[in-house]
Design an enzyme around this catalytic site. Structure first.
Site, short mmCIF file in Angstrom:
data_model
loop_
_atom_site.label_atom_id
_atom_site.label_comp_id
_atom_site.label_asym_id
_atom_site.label_seq_id
_atom_site.Cartn_x
_atom_site.Cartn_y
_atom_site.Cartn_z
N SER A 147 2.65 2.75 0.01
CA SER A 147 3.59 3.13 -1.03
C SER A 147 4.99 2.94 -0.50
CB SER A 147 3.37 4.61 -1.40
OG SER A 147 4.44 5.13 -2.17
N TYR A 164 1.47 13.34 0.81
CA TYR A 164 1.35 11.96 0.35
C TYR A 164 2.12 11.02 1.27
CZ TYR A 164 1.44 8.06 -3.03
OH TYR A 164 1.30 6.84 -3.66
#
Length: 300
Positions: A147, A164
């Protein structure tokens, strides 16, 4: 891997979003695909859509597995061997992911570790389970979806984003380290790390489904509905669509790219973090990057 025709691919998180779109595009290109997800309903939609595009002889299979649990990943690998009657695969796409566990300080340990386990151990467990099958093929490729939060650990100055981000940094580092490892020990297998920006997927809604009881989000029904509305807005107002993102990934594999950025926001943020890394967590750094990007793409 210039051509996917006649190949076998494995896609985690294949029930929706980029996983569904990659499955459809691979099937249309003549590639058999095995998907896993935790939603059987979502997977049924993917299988139906992919089969409608696939030429004769292409096999699409689905298996319910939680990628954060190693025994279920191993069961998925056994399913692939049996359902596709094979001892090898050509492409492993570690795509499954959820959000959550934003604060290491104040969020429950269970939600933090759940997010980290899906986003990091989901990649690790599948890489372990399927690496022998990649090596058994005449050529193989592993795609690990990180990401922009794999190089910028933030959602802005007001929002903790630790679980995350930590997982996506791990995915990025693991994939980059695999480049040399594979070159030495399995030179016919290659790897790519994918770093998407804002893609039109259901990750926010899936995260709500994962943690969506009222206690998990810290409030009552009103807060739940607000979180649902934000998830729908995230899905419906993205800079890059899921089909476009899937195409960028698969084109990157065909081109032999080891580093695949998706979306102008990802490219702009990557450039900004590299240019001034010490400023990356000060003030409205990321928000300023996105504001500049919006100004640049605004129609005259």
């Amino acid at each position: 891997m210039k051509d996917f025709s006649g190949k076998i691919a494995v896609v985690t998180g294949g029930g929706a979003g980029m996983g569904r779109e990659m499955t459809k595009q691979l099937a249309e290109a003549g590639c058999s695909v095995a998907i896993c997800d935790i939603s059987e309903e979502d997977m049924a939609g993917t299988v139906s859509a992919a089969e409608a595009l696939a030429p004769q002889g292409v096999r699409i299979t689905a298996f319910r597995a939680d990628v954060g649990k190693e025994d279920q990943v191993q069961a998925f690998a056994d399913h692939v061997r049996t359902a596709h009657e094979t001892d090898h695969i050509h492409l492993l796409i570690n795509n499954a992911g959820i959000g959550g566990g934003g604060s290491f300080v104040s969020d429950p340990r269970e939600s933090w570790e759940r997010t980290f386990n899906v986003c990091w151990y989901g990649v690790y467990y599948n890489a372990r389970a399927f690496m022998p099958m990649l090596i058994a093929a005449d050529e193989g490729h592993i795609v690990n979806v990180s990401s922009v939060n794999g190089f910028w650990a933030s959602l802005g100055p007001e929002t903790p984003h630790t679980a995350y981000s930590a997982a996506k940094f791990a995915v990025k580092g693991f994939t980059e380290a695999l480049i040399t490892d594979l070159r030495i020990n399995a030179p016919h297998v290659t790897a790519s790390v994918v770093m998407p920006g804002h893609i039109g997927t259901q990750i926010a809604l899936n995260t709500l489904r994962e943690f969506g009881d009222n206690s998990a989000i810290g409030g009552g029904n009103e807060e739940y509905e607000a979180a649902k509305a934000r998830g729908e807005m995230f899905r419906d107002n993205a800079i890059t669509s899921a089909p476009d993102a899937a195409k960028v990934i698969l084109d990157g594999v065909r081109a032999g790219q080891w580093r695949i950025l998706i979306g102008p926001d990802a490219a702009a943020l990557d450039e900004a973090v590299r240019a001034t890394p010490e400023a990356a967590y000060e003030g409205d750094f990321g928000m300023d990057v996105f504001a500049s990007l919006r100004e640049a793409v605004r129609p005259a």
